[in-house]
Design a protein around this motif. Sequence first.
Motif, PDB file in Angstrom:
ATOM      1  N   VAL A   4      14.213  -9.777  61.301  1.00 38.13           N
ATOM      2  CA  VAL A   4      14.276  -9.269  59.981  1.00 38.13           C
ATOM      3  C   VAL A   4      13.157  -8.707  59.233  1.00 38.13           C
ATOM      4  N   LYS A   5      11.867  -8.879  60.077  1.00 40.19           N
ATOM      5  CA  LYS A   5      10.563  -8.589  59.427  1.00 40.19           C
ATOM      6  C   LYS A   5      10.084  -7.304  59.960  1.00 40.19           C
ATOM      7  N   PHE A   6      10.750  -6.828  60.946  1.00 37.30           N
ATOM      8  CA  PHE A   6      10.227  -5.411  61.547  1.00 37.30           C
ATOM      9  C   PHE A   6      11.483  -4.894  62.127  1.00 37.30           C
ATOM     10  N   ASP A   7      11.432  -3.551  62.340  1.00 30.38           N
ATOM     11  CA  ASP A   7      12.401  -2.845  63.078  1.00 30.38           C
ATOM     12  C   ASP A   7      12.474  -3.066  64.397  1.00 30.38           C
ATOM     13  N   ASP A   8      13.522  -3.064  65.050  1.00 30.51           N
ATOM     14  CA  ASP A   8      13.972  -3.325  66.204  1.00 30.51           C
ATOM     15  C   ASP A   8      12.755  -2.807  67.215  1.00 30.51           C
ATOM     16  N   LEU A  27       6.119 -20.145  67.294  1.00 31.05           N
ATOM     17  CA  LEU A  27       7.256 -19.654  68.071  1.00 31.05           C
ATOM     18  C   LEU A  27       8.340 -19.237  67.117  1.00 31.05           C
ATOM     19  N   PHE A  28       8.405 -20.074  66.091  1.00 31.74           N
ATOM     20  CA  PHE A  28       9.556 -19.848  65.188  1.00 31.74           C
ATOM     21  C   PHE A  28       9.321 -18.854  64.322  1.00 31.74           C
ATOM     22  N   LYS A  29      10.189 -17.883  64.276  1.00 35.58           N
ATOM     23  CA  LYS A  29      10.086 -16.468  63.446  1.00 35.58           C
ATOM     24  C   LYS A  29      11.460 -16.217  63.167  1.00 35.58           C
ATOM     25  N   LYS A  30      11.579 -15.303  62.091  1.00 29.53           N
ATOM     26  CA  LYS A  30      13.119 -14.624  61.761  1.00 29.53           C
ATOM     27  C   LYS A  30      12.931 -13.519  62.457  1.00 29.53           C
ATOM     28  N   ASN A  62      18.022 -14.015  66.102  1.00 28.68           N
ATOM     29  CA  ASN A  62      17.059 -12.728  66.814  1.00 28.68           C
ATOM     30  C   ASN A  62      16.680 -13.165  68.119  1.00 28.68           C
ATOM     31  N   TYR A  63      16.223 -12.302  68.693  1.00 28.64           N
ATOM     32  CA  TYR A  63      15.545 -12.405  69.984  1.00 28.64           C
ATOM     33  C   TYR A  63      14.426 -11.749  70.451  1.00 28.64           C
ATOM     34  N   GLY A  64      13.765 -12.313  71.366  1.00 28.90           N
ATOM     35  CA  GLY A  64      12.472 -11.605  71.996  1.00 28.90           C
ATOM     36  C   GLY A  64      12.335 -11.638  73.453  1.00 28.90           C
ATOM     37  N   ASN A  65      12.483 -10.672  74.184  1.00 29.41           N
ATOM     38  CA  ASN A  65      12.484 -10.400  75.537  1.00 29.41           C
ATOM     39  C   ASN A  65      11.450  -9.752  76.022  1.00 29.41           C
ATOM     40  N   LYS A  66      10.733 -10.395  77.013  1.00 30.55           N
ATOM     41  CA  LYS A  66       9.479  -9.587  77.512  1.00 30.55           C
ATOM     42  C   LYS A  66       9.318  -9.827  79.161  1.00 30.55           C
ATOM     43  N   ASN A  89       3.372  -8.495  61.121  1.00 34.22           N
ATOM     44  CA  ASN A  89       2.600  -8.375  59.997  1.00 34.22           C
ATOM     45  C   ASN A  89       1.853  -6.930  60.040  1.00 34.22           C
ATOM     46  N   GLY A  90       2.456  -6.186  60.805  1.00 37.34           N
ATOM     47  CA  GLY A  90       2.216  -4.772  60.820  1.00 37.34           C
ATOM     48  C   GLY A  90       0.845  -4.470  61.609  1.00 37.34           C
ATOM     49  N   ALA A  91       0.437  -5.310  62.397  1.00 40.69           N
ATOM     50  CA  ALA A  91      -0.668  -5.190  63.247  1.00 40.69           C
ATOM     51  C   ALA A  91      -0.341  -4.846  64.741  1.00 40.69           C
ATOM     52  N   VAL A  92       0.096  -3.577  65.148  1.00 42.81           N
ATOM     53  CA  VAL A  92       0.708  -3.301  66.422  1.00 42.81           C
ATOM     54  C   VAL A  92      -0.245  -2.632  67.356  1.00 42.81           C
ATOM     55  N   LYS A  93      -1.392  -2.480  66.909  1.00 41.31           N
ATOM     56  CA  LYS A  93      -2.243  -1.532  67.965  1.00 41.31           C
ATOM     57  C   LYS A  93      -2.551  -2.551  69.075  1.00 41.31           C
ATOM     58  N   PRO A  94      -2.635  -2.101  70.291  1.00 40.70           N
ATOM     59  CA  PRO A  94      -3.021  -2.837  71.360  1.00 40.70           C
ATOM     60  C   PRO A  94      -4.541  -2.828  71.450  1.00 40.70           C
TER      61      PRO A  94
END
Length: 731
Positions: A456-460, A4-7, A417-421, A502-507
Amino acid sequence: MKTLFKKNGLMPKTKSRYFSCLLPFAFYLLPFVSFSQETQKDSLKTTELKEVTVSSVRAKDKNPITYTNVSKEEIAPRNLGQDVPVLLQYLPSVVSTTDAGNGVGYTYMRVRGSDGSRINVTLNGIPFNDSESQGTFFVNLPDFASSLESVQLQRGVGTSTNGAGAFGASLNMATKSYQEKSYAEISNSYGSFNTRKHTLSFGTGLHNNFEMNGRISNIASDGFIDRATSNMFGYFFNANYVKESTLVKFMAFGGKEKTYQAWYGIEDPEKLRNDRTFNPAGMYFDEFGNMKFYNNETDNYWQNHFQLHWTEKWTEKWISNAALHYTIGKGYFEQYKEDADLTDYNLPDFNGNPISDLVRKRWLDNDFFGATFSLNYKTAKTDLLFGGAANRYLGLHYGEVVWTQNYIPNPNRYYDNYGNKDDVNFYTKASYNVTNKLNLFADLQYRMVFYDATSVKFDDVNDTFRFFNPKAGLNYQLNTKNAFYGYFGIANKESRRDDYENGAVKPERLFDYELGWKYNSKKVKLSANAFYMRYNDQLVMTGALNDVGSPIFTNSGKSYRLGLEVESTIAITNKLILNPNITLSQNQNKDFYFQRDGVVQNLGNTNIAYSPNFIFGNRFTYLPVKGLQLSLLSKFVGEQYMGNIDSENSILDSYFINDFNASYDWQINKGIQSIVFSALVNNIFNVEYESNGYFYTYDDTWSGPTPVTIEGTGYYPQAGINFLFGMSLKF
């Protein structure tokens, strides 16, 4: 908690914490509880209401679903401190592993080769998977097995459920409901590696339509691996209001854990051979070159769950269930970083030197809340279910440096940073008896996911996903002993936060075909099913780990899993019972591309990582006299690749382990109802084995003009022979 801990970035939000004060205050009422054994004179017809809270996500007898049920009675003899994935490791197609090597602390399970982030887990129908990592961290619910009533493991897509899509299995756990009679129980266990568990549980019994029950637990262990200590507190509280057609349940449960990090495994082959307990976590070298270990390289997290369920039987045909839930969690892991660049942490250098040892904390602060509902219409021929859920997750991710080698920094956040879902789904399930022998099943789910995150590892990120997940099948009861079923289901699943990084964003999309046979006689119960799971853009583990020891995934394009599962219960005599199961499978990536020696190559069909082709389990139970149970439990896990390129270096060897379990229930019924003695001897043949590992590659560009791909591996050794002994006093 580690994945769960990411930048990730920050969105300001106001957080409500008042629910935290609802921690298990009710246990202080224990001395005032009346433990009368008197039953209610007026029998309440509420038995069927007990299971309604989970019926919407569970498969039923006539549903064409591949599943295994586990009762609390099956779990109890081995419930001496080890976590849920270890207690379930003898089920079909299940492979379990632990960081500390002895089943306490961080534990994990895979089903049909799919890891925990691809197994949908619900607690009383409420999603348990973390919304961003989609992982399940049972370490946050210590001794949760002591509060379970039953468990159902559905393999494959299964039925529609709340939470993330099931790409390998669904694990539906139901906690204890109300008990009509009062009780109290004190359980203690102790064993190898200074492992101990202390549990106090109670129930008031049903009085004037009210009942309360609860549990408090403490589990601690030094672990098999060096410094892999754990100290965990867990609790469960349940208050019930029961009437003939009404059941209202309020539950509060959770825990707090502190574990020394052991998620790096052993990378040095010589240490694996000669020092199997070596733990590199916290290692650094002082100014004289001496190897030392930071004594607080720990993971610290607490999590509290609150659930309110209302079940109402309106008529003989209509039953409804509605639930509200709220989960709050916060914690961090602490790390010693050697020769770190201070500029990476927004810190000033020291006398012109930007390099320093430092200690950092990486925090997660999250809330998860929402509502679920279901409405069931049932007649002799028709079973119709409408349901759905709406859930919101709010997560803050931030890091702090608390010490440097030359100065104490002011409190600072070097990332924020944040992540909302948001997750909304609706489903309809229908089961219809065409004849006395033929049952048709249909299940339609529509799911929407809205994900907003920074890092910081991916665009918003501001992504929206809309998934339609249909399932259908039939069940044919040939005669009183034989039944056959066929099933087809589609599942879709969004990427995890780590995958974005890591750039693997395809559903992903999964097409699941199941064909099964069930045989049921007086002495033999058997189920066999063939499965074919066809994937588009399956996220497969590469074998590599990220900077906090979590698996890295990649989209593999086309892939499939084809296999056969068989499980049975055979009563050889009234006192001798066998429970064998076996899984044979082929797990393949199709036309897998990989960059080797600086060139992207098509490797053709390759084996999917962490997917053994052969798994066998068995429980041999002997009941020599009343109250005494002796069991020999066996597990064989075949050879598996830890990467997707079929490298011989990535092979994780097969292993075969056996555990012995003994339990004796001494009935007294004079003040003390009974005393239960339990013993568990794990790995009785003292096998040296590794149940998990990692595999990584990188291109060496320094050795010549042509890059050369270098391969490396690491392993997680498990304990040899070890013991746990327990005693429970039941009142």
